[in-house]
Design an enzyme around this catalytic site. Structure first.
Site, PDB file in Angstrom:
ATOM      1  N   GLU A  73       0.876  -1.175   0.000  1.00 57.51           N
ATOM      2  CA  GLU A  73       0.000   0.000   0.000  1.00 57.51           C
ATOM      3  C   GLU A  73       0.909   1.220   0.000  1.00 57.51           C
ATOM      4  O   GLU A  73       1.565   1.514   1.004  1.00 57.51           O
ATOM      5  CB  GLU A  73      -0.909   0.000   1.232  1.00 57.51           C
ATOM      6  CG  GLU A  73      -1.809   1.208   1.300  1.00 57.51           C
ATOM      7  CD  GLU A  73      -2.535   1.335   2.628  1.00 57.51           C
ATOM      8  OE1 GLU A  73      -3.087   2.424   2.885  1.00 57.51           O
ATOM      9  OE2 GLU A  73      -2.533   0.370   3.410  1.00 57.51           O
ATOM     10  N   CYS A  92      -2.381   8.656   2.629  1.00 60.09           N
ATOM     11  CA  CYS A  92      -2.212   8.235   1.233  1.00 60.09           C
ATOM     12  C   CYS A  92      -3.477   8.494   0.431  1.00 60.09           C
ATOM     13  O   CYS A  92      -3.411   8.750  -0.775  1.00 60.09           O
ATOM     14  CB  CYS A  92      -1.810   6.761   1.159  1.00 60.09           C
ATOM     15  SG  CYS A  92      -3.022   5.614   1.849  1.00 60.09           S
TER      16      CYS A  92
END
Length: 476
Positions: free
Chosen positions: A250, A284
């Protein structure tokens, strides 16, 4: 003297010969120290985990779920205490920090329940080949073995728990490597699993210097699966080191919010601000650029500016909306992006102010594609507006990014929204909402340089298990 935190290894709390001091980003206060493990100590962690796995995988899903539910209950009980430490360690607002702990407990509970629902299947050979009608396959999922879980500074508890719980319920053993800035919080998470009574070696922690153990923990032959959240450059390096072993990555994002002419601008403005400036933009999935139709840009900029001006700036213990960034290096990088936009003619709607690591929210209009801010991930409280003249132009700019995590589309034309979603090169598209992770039963993934593999509780369980087929030929 501040507290010396210990690693949890093979059911025991252990110090190392060396230590790493942890300081609060907001104040510089020393919060404590964590062990700086050696490679030999890592060897012991992995050997202990490997030795524990046979008995752990032999338990039923129901038995493993009981341990996870206990750990979740302990996290809920201690959410405020852990949240207070988390808030100081990563400069996150106290309420948000407590919320992170609670959400982690919810993920652990859900993972336990999802594991209990796992089922195998029986296949008949005759479905493919008449000559094989006497063959039957029993198909089951088995744990991969030892999972290395590496969590990031911005969610050191939540994005550890989302890796640990699916791994454990599946019958894997886990070694958690928390981020250096966030390692105390990671060790407090470990306390919950320890108190829950997990068998020795099933769950372990590793803290230490990247220069000493960074590559070593990844390359080690004992590791069967690597689950990492962090920056794209580090993720790419881990991918190289992993070789043939499966990985979950990720990584970074440059999430766009695309605003069409028929959009509810009040709704869009509210979501843009929440999405862009939450935890000072250190997410993110933060909204990192707004691609807005030129005909409505002035109105939207005005609405967003008014909301941004109402954000509070200050310390995490005061629950300020904007708090200091994680370190000076991060703040310097954000300032560099801002100066580049200033020098190249972007309109500074809300001006840049900095005091140490604390950067007040910045808003730019008329950002163009020759500016770094149009493409680079700031991980800070700065948002660029890029004006476009068509849906096609918005899609083109969004897709030119090296990242492909998420995007948002704001419109009341739902057929068009789905058409745009199909063309965006991202893992998730949100319609009339900000980019964000979750809910945690949904798939979460990134395209291009935003990651590899699919998260979400069920999907993580599937990723950290492997299929085994046992075939019977009943004719014999």
């Amino acid at each position: 003297m501040t507290k010396q935190y210990k690693n949890y290894v093979n059911g025991e709390w252990k110090l190392s010969k060396e230590e790493i001091k942890i300081y609060a980003p907001a104040t510089g206060e020393e919060l404590g120290s964590v062990p700086a493990m050696s490679q030999e100590e890592v060897d012991y962690v992995y050997a202990s985990a490997k030795a524990a796995q046979k008995a752990w995988r032999a338990l039923s899903y129901v038995e493993r779920a009981e341990y996870l539910h206990k750990a979740a209950d302990i996290l809920m009980r201690d959410a405020e205490k852990i949240g207070a430490v988390l808030s100081k360690e990563i400069a996150k607002g106290y309420k948000s920090a407590v919320g992170e702990v609670i959400r982690t407990a919810e993920i652990i509970n859900y993972a336990a329940e999802e594991g209990v629902r796992l089922e195998g299947e029986v296949l008949e050979g005759g479905s493919f080949d008449p000559a094989s009608k006497k063959k039957i396959a029993i198909v089951r999922r088995e744990p991969v073995g030892l999972v290395l879980a590496i969590s990031p500074f911005n969610y050191p508890i939540n994005l550890a728990g989302s890796k640990i719980a699916p791994a454990l319920i599946s019958g894997n053993v886990v070694a958690l490597k928390p981020p250096t800035q966030g390692s105390i919080s990671g060790l407090l998470l470990a306390e919950a699993f320890a108190e829950a009574g997990l068998p020795a070696g099933v769950f372990n922690t590793i803290t230490g210097r990247g220069s000493v153990i960074g590559d070593y923990i990844v390359e080690h032959e004992a590791v069967n699966y690597i689950n990492f959240t962090g920056s794209t450059p580090v993720g790419e390096h881990i991918g190289h080191l992993a070789g043939m072993r499966p990985i979950m990555l990720e990584l970074g994002g440059k999430d766009s919010a695309i605003i069409l002419e028929d959009a509810d601008l009040d709704l869009a403005a509210k979501n843009i601000v929440a999405g862009a400036y939450g935890y000072s933009g250190q997410r993110c999935t933060a909204v990192k650029r707004v691609l807005v139709m030129d005909s409505i840009a002035d109105k939207l900029v005005e609405k967003v500016s008014a909301l941004v001006n109402n954000l509070t700036v200050g310390m995490p213990e005061d629950n300020a909306d904007i708090t200091p960034l994680i370190d000076t290096k991060a703040a310097d990088y954000v300032e560099g992006l801002i100066k580049d936009a200033q020098e190249k003619g972007a309109k500074e709607v809300i001006s840049f102010k900095r005091e140490g690591n604390l950067i007040s929210p910045v808003l730019f209009d008329n950002v163009t594609t020759d500016m770094r801010l149009a493409w680079e991930e700031p991980f800070g409280p700065v948002l660029p507006f890029i004006r476009v003249n068509s849906v096609e132009e918005a899609i083109e700019i969004s897709n030119k990014s090296e990242y492909g995590l998420q995007a948002s589309v704001f419109t009341n034309n739902f057929p068009l929204a789905f058409k745009i979603a199909e063309q965006l090169e991202v893992g998730t598209v949100h319609i009339n909402n900000k980019t964000q992770r979750g809910t945690d039963n949904f798939p979460f993934l990134g395209a291009k340089k935003s990651g590899a593999g699919v998260q979400g509780v069920k999907y993580s369980i599937e990723a950290m298990t492997t299929v085994k087929s046992t075939v019977f030929d009943i004719a014999k």
